[in-house]
Motif scaffolding. Sequence first.
Motif, PDB file in Angstrom:
ATOM      1  N   GLN A   1      36.360 -22.794 -24.312  1.00 27.90           N
ATOM      2  CA  GLN A   1      36.583 -24.163 -25.166  1.00 27.90           C
ATOM      3  C   GLN A   1      35.439 -25.135 -24.875  1.00 27.90           C
ATOM      4  N   SER A   2      34.970 -25.766 -25.980  1.00 24.77           N
ATOM      5  CA  SER A   2      33.984 -26.703 -25.686  1.00 24.77           C
ATOM      6  C   SER A   2      34.804 -28.118 -25.694  1.00 24.77           C
TER       7      SER A   2
ATOM      8  N   ALA B   1      33.086 -31.078 -25.731  1.00 28.68           N
ATOM      9  CA  ALA B   1      31.916 -31.911 -26.274  1.00 28.68           C
ATOM     10  C   ALA B   1      32.154 -32.645 -27.390  1.00 28.68           C
ATOM     11  N   ASP B   2      33.284 -32.214 -28.154  1.00 23.03           N
ATOM     12  CA  ASP B   2      33.514 -32.772 -29.569  1.00 23.03           C
ATOM     13  C   ASP B   2      35.055 -33.207 -29.718  1.00 23.03           C
TER      14      ASP B   2
ATOM     15  N   PRO C   1      39.797 -29.280 -27.233  1.00 16.72           N
ATOM     16  CA  PRO C   1      39.658 -27.814 -27.941  1.00 16.72           C
ATOM     17  C   PRO C   1      40.946 -27.480 -28.333  1.00 16.72           C
TER      18      PRO C   1
ATOM     19  N   GLU D   1      35.783 -24.086 -19.925  1.00 19.21           N
ATOM     20  CA  GLU D   1      34.823 -25.076 -20.740  1.00 19.21           C
ATOM     21  C   GLU D   1      33.607 -24.234 -20.955  1.00 19.21           C
ATOM     22  N   ARG D   2      33.295 -24.367 -21.807  1.00 15.32           N
ATOM     23  CA  ARG D   2      31.758 -23.830 -22.355  1.00 15.32           C
ATOM     24  C   ARG D   2      31.003 -25.045 -22.702  1.00 15.32           C
ATOM     25  N   THR D   3      29.627 -24.875 -22.154  1.00 16.33           N
ATOM     26  CA  THR D   3      28.686 -26.201 -22.600  1.00 16.33           C
ATOM     27  C   THR D   3      27.510 -25.748 -23.090  1.00 16.33           C
ATOM     28  N   THR D   4      26.690 -26.438 -23.943  1.00 16.89           N
ATOM     29  CA  THR D   4      25.495 -25.951 -24.681  1.00 16.89           C
ATOM     30  C   THR D   4      24.399 -25.689 -23.579  1.00 16.89           C
TER      31      THR D   4
ATOM     32  N   HIS E   1      26.998 -20.929 -18.511  1.00 20.62           N
ATOM     33  CA  HIS E   1      27.581 -21.962 -19.641  1.00 20.62           C
ATOM     34  C   HIS E   1      28.864 -22.185 -19.491  1.00 20.62           C
ATOM     35  N   LEU E   2      29.713 -21.356 -18.490  1.00 24.61           N
ATOM     36  CA  LEU E   2      31.152 -21.605 -18.352  1.00 24.61           C
ATOM     37  C   LEU E   2      31.513 -22.334 -17.082  1.00 24.61           C
TER      38      LEU E   2
END
Length: 273
Positions: free
Chosen positions: A60-61, A63-64, A67, A91-94, A102-103
């Motif tokens: 899940q991101s 950032a926005d 989730p 968490e997944r990050t760009t 990225h996790l």
Amino acid sequence: MKIAVIQLHHGEGSEETVEERATRVADLVRTEGAGHDLVVLPELWSAGAFAARDWEERAQSLADGLPPALAPVAEATREIGAVVHSGSVVERTTDPGAEGKHLWNTSVVLDPAGMPCLTYRKIHRFGFGGGEPKLMEAGTELVVGDLPEPADALTVGLSTCYDLRFPELYRAQLDLGAQLFLIPAAWPAARVEAWRLLQRARAIENQCFVVSCNVVGTNGGVEMGGRSAVTDPRGEVLAEASTDQQEVLSVEIDPALVASVREDFPVLQDRRL
């Protein structure tokens, strides 16, 4: 300060989707968390702590906004007006971390409006080269802070599961003012006695409250150990859950006990190293 610790049954083998599990957990927060100041959920309940092959799909991101796995919990949080430690998500990050991954295993604490007020990325990854170390980045930041009302009576330090085996983490949090350690976990049954002992050890050596929330059932084929608990600064277990049942601990703690214990038995003043 009234705390609800929700020890979840993971539900493996029931064909439950992540969305369905999130709805189930939110209903528990709504029904069992009402009337409490602080509600605590376990580690990686949405993705599965031992379901590493599913982490990429279930990541899940943050950032926005919240989730999908946390949105129903946030709605329940708003309804009951408590602070909710929603456990942790994958968490997944760009942008990748230092190891190019990225996790992350990220804990999220929600304020009574359902918005994140504290987050923590797990520092000590479990797996001895596999699992978390293979797929996830390690967090680097200590997280100690004050929660909003109605859970603002004690300064909290955040950690996750395997972190419990590393006393230096809790000593560092103590030095930053921690009075209450919040520890979501997915701790296996095979090592549940270590889990129980280490909770008391962290409480006694730092004269802090320890609130630990585990899961039961199986996850990734691993039997989980339960024994969620609330332990006071003297090391006395105020409440402890079973090894095999989904259940809720409802415990009222006296925040003044931290200062009282430290004054009556001032062991922390005798530190030399």
